[in-house]
Design a protein around this motif. Structure first.
Motif, PDB file in Angstrom:
ATOM      1  N   ARG A 136       0.834  -1.208   0.000  1.00 41.31           N
ATOM      2  CA  ARG A 136       0.000   0.000   0.000  1.00 41.31           C
ATOM      3  C   ARG A 136       0.862   1.248   0.000  1.00 41.31           C
ATOM      4  O   ARG A 136       0.622   2.191  -0.765  1.00 41.31           O
ATOM      5  CB  ARG A 136      -0.934   0.004   1.226  1.00 41.31           C
ATOM      6  N   LEU A 137       1.894   1.248   0.834  1.00 37.66           N
ATOM      7  CA  LEU A 137       2.782   2.406   0.901  1.00 37.66           C
ATOM      8  C   LEU A 137       3.553   2.586  -0.404  1.00 37.66           C
ATOM      9  O   LEU A 137       3.778   3.709  -0.854  1.00 37.66           O
ATOM     10  CB  LEU A 137       3.725   2.290   2.094  1.00 37.66           C
ATOM     11  N   THR A 138       3.954   1.480  -1.018  1.00 36.47           N
ATOM     12  CA  THR A 138       4.626   1.531  -2.317  1.00 36.47           C
ATOM     13  C   THR A 138       3.717   2.174  -3.362  1.00 36.47           C
ATOM     14  O   THR A 138       4.178   2.918  -4.232  1.00 36.47           O
ATOM     15  CB  THR A 138       5.031   0.113  -2.774  1.00 36.47           C
ATOM     16  N   THR A 161      -8.693 -12.281  -2.660  1.00 36.72           N
ATOM     17  CA  THR A 161      -7.763 -12.381  -3.786  1.00 36.72           C
ATOM     18  C   THR A 161      -7.897 -11.204  -4.744  1.00 36.72           C
ATOM     19  O   THR A 161      -6.896 -10.639  -5.178  1.00 36.72           O
ATOM     20  CB  THR A 161      -7.981 -13.709  -4.540  1.00 36.72           C
ATOM     21  N   GLU A 162      -9.134 -10.810  -5.057  1.00 39.42           N
ATOM     22  CA  GLU A 162      -9.303  -9.714  -6.013  1.00 39.42           C
ATOM     23  C   GLU A 162      -8.736  -8.407  -5.465  1.00 39.42           C
ATOM     24  O   GLU A 162      -8.186  -7.602  -6.207  1.00 39.42           O
ATOM     25  CB  GLU A 162     -10.770  -9.547  -6.433  1.00 39.42           C
ATOM     26  N   HIS A 163      -8.817  -8.199  -4.149  1.00 35.37           N
ATOM     27  CA  HIS A 163      -8.222  -6.996  -3.550  1.00 35.37           C
ATOM     28  C   HIS A 163      -6.698  -7.072  -3.604  1.00 35.37           C
ATOM     29  O   HIS A 163      -6.025  -6.074  -3.874  1.00 35.37           O
ATOM     30  CB  HIS A 163      -8.684  -6.816  -2.107  1.00 35.37           C
ATOM     31  N   PHE A 164      -6.156  -8.251  -3.352  1.00 38.86           N
ATOM     32  CA  PHE A 164      -4.707  -8.413  -3.404  1.00 38.86           C
ATOM     33  C   PHE A 164      -4.181  -8.144  -4.810  1.00 38.86           C
ATOM     34  O   PHE A 164      -3.178  -7.443  -4.989  1.00 38.86           O
ATOM     35  CB  PHE A 164      -4.312  -9.813  -2.937  1.00 38.86           C
ATOM     36  N   LEU A 165      -4.869  -8.657  -5.813  1.00 43.17           N
ATOM     37  CA  LEU A 165      -4.439  -8.427  -7.194  1.00 43.17           C
ATOM     38  C   LEU A 165      -4.532  -6.947  -7.562  1.00 43.17           C
ATOM     39  O   LEU A 165      -3.642  -6.420  -8.242  1.00 43.17           O
ATOM     40  CB  LEU A 165      -5.264  -9.286  -8.156  1.00 43.17           C
ATOM     41  N   THR A 166      -5.574  -6.282  -7.093  1.00 42.91           N
ATOM     42  CA  THR A 166      -5.703  -4.842  -7.317  1.00 42.91           C
ATOM     43  C   THR A 166      -4.537  -4.107  -6.661  1.00 42.91           C
ATOM     44  O   THR A 166      -3.940  -3.206  -7.267  1.00 42.91           O
ATOM     45  CB  THR A 166      -7.043  -4.324  -6.747  1.00 42.91           C
ATOM     46  N   LEU A 167      -4.202  -4.489  -5.443  1.00 42.55           N
ATOM     47  CA  LEU A 167      -3.093  -3.853  -4.732  1.00 42.55           C
ATOM     48  C   LEU A 167      -1.769  -4.061  -5.466  1.00 42.55           C
ATOM     49  O   LEU A 167      -0.955  -3.135  -5.573  1.00 42.55           O
ATOM     50  CB  LEU A 167      -3.011  -4.385  -3.298  1.00 42.55           C
ATOM     51  N   LEU A 168      -1.562  -5.244  -6.015  1.00 46.07           N
ATOM     52  CA  LEU A 168      -0.344  -5.493  -6.799  1.00 46.07           C
ATOM     53  C   LEU A 168      -0.288  -4.567  -8.012  1.00 46.07           C
ATOM     54  O   LEU A 168       0.762  -4.001  -8.317  1.00 46.07           O
ATOM     55  CB  LEU A 168      -0.279  -6.950  -7.252  1.00 46.07           C
ATOM     56  N   GLN A 169      -1.407  -4.402  -8.688  1.00 45.34           N
ATOM     57  CA  GLN A 169      -1.449  -3.515  -9.851  1.00 45.34           C
ATOM     58  C   GLN A 169      -1.169  -2.073  -9.450  1.00 45.34           C
ATOM     59  O   GLN A 169      -0.422  -1.357 -10.123  1.00 45.34           O
ATOM     60  CB  GLN A 169      -2.805  -3.599 -10.542  1.00 45.34           C
ATOM     61  N   LYS A 181     -11.282   2.929  -0.380  1.00 39.95           N
ATOM     62  CA  LYS A 181     -12.191   3.434  -1.414  1.00 39.95           C
ATOM     63  C   LYS A 181     -12.016   2.652  -2.713  1.00 39.95           C
ATOM     64  O   LYS A 181     -12.992   2.302  -3.377  1.00 39.95           O
ATOM     65  CB  LYS A 181     -11.944   4.927  -1.641  1.00 39.95           C
ATOM     66  N   LYS A 182     -10.768   2.370  -3.084  1.00 38.48           N
ATOM     67  CA  LYS A 182     -10.506   1.605  -4.314  1.00 38.48           C
ATOM     68  C   LYS A 182     -11.059   0.178  -4.206  1.00 38.48           C
ATOM     69  O   LYS A 182     -11.522  -0.383  -5.194  1.00 38.48           O
ATOM     70  CB  LYS A 182      -9.024   1.584  -4.626  1.00 38.48           C
TER      71      LYS A 182
END
Length: 97
Positions: free
Chosen positions: A18-20, A51-59, A30-31
């Protein structure tokens, strides 16, 4: 010390991502379409991130994922090769019976 598991994503790792991405807890919530408390729960290992939140965070973190995908392809090739070898051994065994 935490029990290390290759399948578990820990909260401190999520926070680092998240910080990155340069996001606050509120912005990430919100995202994701969740409350800031949900994000805090992921980061504090209270609840597992979907999983879908983790993938969003990676993007959002703009990390280069090519090395990960290359590693996955190598693992898949090794598994496929091992599978072919097992089938070949079974066929030889049957042929000799």
């Amino acid at each position: 010390m935490k029990n290390e598991s290759p399948q578990r994503i820990y909260g401190d790792e999520l926070k680092a991502l998240r910080l990155t991405a340069g996001l606050s807890v509120e912005q990430l919530a919100k995202k994701f379409g969740v409350t800031p408390k949900s994000v805090q729960n992921y980061e504090n290992d209270v609840s597992k991130i979907p999983t879908e939140h983790f993938l969003t965070l990676l993007q959002l973190s703009n990390l280069n994922l090519n090395p990960i995908f290359s590693h996955i392809r190598r693992l898949k090739a090794a598994i496929d090769y091992a599978s072919v070898q097992r089938v070949s051994k079974r066929k030889k065994k049957i042929a000799h019976e």
